[in-house]
Design a protein around this motif. Sequence first.
Motif, PDB file in Angstrom:
ATOM      1  N   ILE A 279       0.903  -1.161   0.000  1.00  0.00           N
ATOM      2  CA  ILE A 279       0.000   0.000   0.000  1.00  0.00           C
ATOM      3  C   ILE A 279       0.941   1.209   0.000  1.00  0.00           C
ATOM      4  O   ILE A 279       1.172   1.845   1.024  1.00  0.00           O
ATOM      5  N   ARG A 280       1.516   1.493  -1.130  1.00  0.00           N
ATOM      6  CA  ARG A 280       2.641   2.426  -1.189  1.00  0.00           C
ATOM      7  C   ARG A 280       2.258   3.838  -0.763  1.00  0.00           C
ATOM      8  O   ARG A 280       3.084   4.564  -0.194  1.00  0.00           O
ATOM      9  N   HIS A 281       1.024   4.254  -1.031  1.00  0.00           N
ATOM     10  CA  HIS A 281       0.643   5.615  -0.644  1.00  0.00           C
ATOM     11  C   HIS A 281       0.511   5.760   0.863  1.00  0.00           C
ATOM     12  O   HIS A 281       0.353   6.866   1.381  1.00  0.00           O
ATOM     13  N   HIS A 282       0.564   4.647   1.591  1.00  0.00           N
ATOM     14  CA  HIS A 282       0.586   4.696   3.054  1.00  0.00           C
ATOM     15  C   HIS A 282       1.912   4.173   3.618  1.00  0.00           C
ATOM     16  O   HIS A 282       2.007   3.851   4.798  1.00  0.00           O
ATOM     17  N   GLY A 283       2.892   4.050   2.751  1.00  0.00           N
ATOM     18  CA  GLY A 283       4.210   3.647   3.219  1.00  0.00           C
ATOM     19  C   GLY A 283       4.391   2.171   3.466  1.00  0.00           C
ATOM     20  O   GLY A 283       5.393   1.757   4.060  1.00  0.00           O
ATOM     21  N   VAL A 284       3.450   1.345   3.009  1.00  0.00           N
ATOM     22  CA  VAL A 284       3.590  -0.105   3.171  1.00  0.00           C
ATOM     23  C   VAL A 284       4.266  -0.647   1.912  1.00  0.00           C
ATOM     24  O   VAL A 284       3.644  -0.749   0.853  1.00  0.00           O
ATOM     25  N   GLY A 285       5.547  -0.967   2.033  1.00  0.00           N
ATOM     26  CA  GLY A 285       6.324  -1.366   0.878  1.00  0.00           C
ATOM     27  C   GLY A 285       6.315  -2.858   0.632  1.00  0.00           C
ATOM     28  O   GLY A 285       5.480  -3.602   1.174  1.00  0.00           O
ATOM     29  N   THR A 286       7.248  -3.315  -0.171  1.00  0.00           N
ATOM     30  CA  THR A 286       7.345  -4.724  -0.527  1.00  0.00           C
ATOM     31  C   THR A 286       7.551  -5.577   0.728  1.00  0.00           C
ATOM     32  O   THR A 286       8.448  -5.286   1.530  1.00  0.00           O
ATOM     33  N   PRO A 287       6.757  -6.604   0.925  1.00  0.00           N
ATOM     34  CA  PRO A 287       6.896  -7.417   2.143  1.00  0.00           C
ATOM     35  C   PRO A 287       8.177  -8.226   2.148  1.00  0.00           C
ATOM     36  O   PRO A 287       8.667  -8.644   1.095  1.00  0.00           O
ATOM     37  N   ALA A 288       8.712  -8.444   3.334  1.00  0.00           N
ATOM     38  CA  ALA A 288       9.912  -9.271   3.473  1.00  0.00           C
ATOM     39  C   ALA A 288       9.622 -10.682   2.972  1.00  0.00           C
ATOM     40  O   ALA A 288       8.536 -11.222   3.174  1.00  0.00           O
ATOM     41  N   ALA A 289      10.618 -11.290   2.336  1.00  0.00           N
ATOM     42  CA  ALA A 289      10.426 -12.572   1.672  1.00  0.00           C
ATOM     43  C   ALA A 289       9.990 -13.675   2.630  1.00  0.00           C
ATOM     44  O   ALA A 289       9.279 -14.609   2.237  1.00  0.00           O
ATOM     45  N   GLY A 294       5.069 -11.961   1.875  1.00  0.00           N
ATOM     46  CA  GLY A 294       6.224 -12.051   0.990  1.00  0.00           C
ATOM     47  C   GLY A 294       6.193 -13.293   0.126  1.00  0.00           C
ATOM     48  O   GLY A 294       6.537 -13.262  -1.071  1.00  0.00           O
ATOM     49  N   LEU A 295       5.774 -14.426   0.694  1.00  0.00           N
ATOM     50  CA  LEU A 295       5.645 -15.656  -0.083  1.00  0.00           C
ATOM     51  C   LEU A 295       4.609 -15.502  -1.192  1.00  0.00           C
ATOM     52  O   LEU A 295       4.807 -15.966  -2.323  1.00  0.00           O
ATOM     53  N   LEU A 296       3.510 -14.855  -0.874  1.00  0.00           N
ATOM     54  CA  LEU A 296       2.471 -14.644  -1.876  1.00  0.00           C
ATOM     55  C   LEU A 296       2.897 -13.609  -2.910  1.00  0.00           C
ATOM     56  O   LEU A 296       2.546 -13.707  -4.094  1.00  0.00           O
ATOM     57  N   TYR A 297       3.653 -12.627  -2.469  1.00  0.00           N
ATOM     58  CA  TYR A 297       4.126 -11.568  -3.368  1.00  0.00           C
ATOM     59  C   TYR A 297       5.033 -12.142  -4.457  1.00  0.00           C
ATOM     60  O   TYR A 297       5.111 -11.603  -5.567  1.00  0.00           O
ATOM     61  N   ALA A 298       5.706 -13.243  -4.143  1.00  0.00           N
ATOM     62  CA  ALA A 298       6.620 -13.857  -5.103  1.00  0.00           C
ATOM     63  C   ALA A 298       5.880 -14.634  -6.196  1.00  0.00           C
ATOM     64  O   ALA A 298       6.477 -14.998  -7.215  1.00  0.00           O
ATOM     65  N   LEU A 299       4.588 -14.883  -6.007  1.00  0.00           N
ATOM     66  CA  LEU A 299       3.809 -15.595  -7.006  1.00  0.00           C
ATOM     67  C   LEU A 299       3.530 -14.684  -8.197  1.00  0.00           C
ATOM     68  O   LEU A 299       3.458 -13.454  -8.057  1.00  0.00           O
ATOM     69  N   PRO A 300       3.339 -15.234  -9.379  1.00  0.00           N
ATOM     70  CA  PRO A 300       3.071 -14.394 -10.555  1.00  0.00           C
ATOM     71  C   PRO A 300       1.663 -13.808 -10.523  1.00  0.00           C
ATOM     72  O   PRO A 300       0.751 -14.382  -9.930  1.00  0.00           O
ATOM     73  N   GLY A 301       1.504 -12.664 -11.152  1.00  0.00           N
ATOM     74  CA  GLY A 301       0.186 -12.053 -11.285  1.00  0.00           C
ATOM     75  C   GLY A 301      -0.130 -11.069 -10.180  1.00  0.00           C
ATOM     76  O   GLY A 301       0.483 -11.078  -9.110  1.00  0.00           O
ATOM     77  N   ASP A 302      -1.105 -10.187 -10.454  1.00  0.00           N
ATOM     78  CA  ASP A 302      -1.506  -9.152  -9.506  1.00  0.00           C
ATOM     79  C   ASP A 302      -2.544  -9.643  -8.509  1.00  0.00           C
ATOM     80  O   ASP A 302      -2.740  -9.029  -7.462  1.00  0.00           O
ATOM     81  N   ARG A 303      -3.233 -10.731  -8.848  1.00  0.00           N
ATOM     82  CA  ARG A 303      -4.275 -11.280  -7.975  1.00  0.00           C
ATOM     83  C   ARG A 303      -4.092 -12.777  -7.877  1.00  0.00           C
ATOM     84  O   ARG A 303      -3.791 -13.446  -8.865  1.00  0.00           O
ATOM     85  N   GLY A 339      -9.538 -20.103   2.007  1.00  0.00           N
ATOM     86  CA  GLY A 339      -8.586 -19.627   1.012  1.00  0.00           C
ATOM     87  C   GLY A 339      -8.189 -18.201   1.329  1.00  0.00           C
ATOM     88  O   GLY A 339      -8.734 -17.575   2.254  1.00  0.00           O
ATOM     89  N   ILE A 340      -7.247 -17.667   0.588  1.00  0.00           N
ATOM     90  CA  ILE A 340      -6.791 -16.288   0.760  1.00  0.00           C
ATOM     91  C   ILE A 340      -6.863 -15.590  -0.589  1.00  0.00           C
ATOM     92  O   ILE A 340      -6.396 -16.118  -1.607  1.00  0.00           O
ATOM     93  N   LEU A 341      -7.441 -14.405  -0.600  1.00  0.00           N
ATOM     94  CA  LEU A 341      -7.455 -13.589  -1.798  1.00  0.00           C
ATOM     95  C   LEU A 341      -6.333 -12.569  -1.672  1.00  0.00           C
ATOM     96  O   LEU A 341      -6.412 -11.656  -0.836  1.00  0.00           O
ATOM     97  N   PHE A 342      -5.282 -12.745  -2.429  1.00  0.00           N
ATOM     98  CA  PHE A 342      -4.103 -11.892  -2.333  1.00  0.00           C
ATOM     99  C   PHE A 342      -4.083 -10.881  -3.462  1.00  0.00           C
ATOM    100  O   PHE A 342      -4.282 -11.230  -4.640  1.00  0.00           O
TER     101      PHE A 342
END
Length: 346
Positions: A279-289, A294-303, A339-342
């Motif tokens: 949530i970059r406009h609130h200062g929440v940057g890339t999650p730690a791996a 972070g594990l979900l962030y490494a998956l392909p796609g925006d959703r 499930g989780i909606l990421f």
Amino acid sequence: MLLDLRNDLFRQLVGEGYRTITIESDCLLGLIVDDYVTAGEGDLDDVMARGFSHGWGASAANRELVRWMRAYNAERPAAEQVRFAGFDGPLELAAAASPRQALILLYDHLAARVDPDLLPCAAETLDRLLGADESWTEPAAMRDPSRSVGRTAEAQQLRLLTDDLVALLATQAPELTDRALLYARTATGLLRYHAAMADPAPSRLNRMCALRDGMMAANLLATADRGPALVHAHNSHLQRELSTMQLGPHRLQWWSAGAIVSARLGQGYAFVPTALGTIRHHGVGTPAAETFEGLLYALPGDRQLVDTGRLAKMTPAARVSEWFGYAPLDPARITATEGILFVRGG
């Protein structure tokens, strides 16, 4: 981002037989939106201004949702229309509305249908006991129970009269309407909440949180009676586990609306929480791996809609939010979801 995804999901679910969307917004104000999307009552600008709480009316995604629902319903009979509902009470932890609107709506509904002798009081009596609405919405009452009117003699008499009105409503079962029941739940719930706000006991904040989610749960169960519904709210209101919050020195803990509804509906309730990458406009940057996000962030796609079974095999660290308005998922609670909606974020 999240709201646009919610809209896409609701449109898809409508194609599969869902007919209601309900969000974390004032249940009485939601009637304004429902009247617009079902019957075209009012003007879209006015509906957005008056039909939402929590600032949701300013959202472009909410405006698009309401516009789409009205267009979908325009040429359809009532039985095939989509419906809108707010499921929160007219309150937040810090403040609650006057019970006037809900109580008068309940009274007027009954007065139009029953013998006047059956009513427990005159309308003027309710007006006198309610007094000025400003006394109910006193901002200082949240932290200072002595500033609340929730346990005055007038408030206690109102609770008794409301109980009589609700009992009278129950005798009208053949003519009960969803809205009359909503008025009754809301009037009763607000008076309980104000009474809790006026309680000086150490447990008052816990009780206030529990009462709010209890009102939410009652509204969700009423919505479920109409058929499958999509519910959109903060994860903490929909999870199956105890909700917690740190408020100054107070560690609050209570059962969420989702926990209550899940206990009632069993497999008829599904909880799919959302997780965010950034949530970059609130200062929440890339999650730690090493974190869950972070594990979900490494998956392909925006959703990503991630299966709970897959998640149960992960052992990530808990993420710490850089912004107080974002609550990362607790890895220990993942197995209590479907499930989780990421959403990757931006």
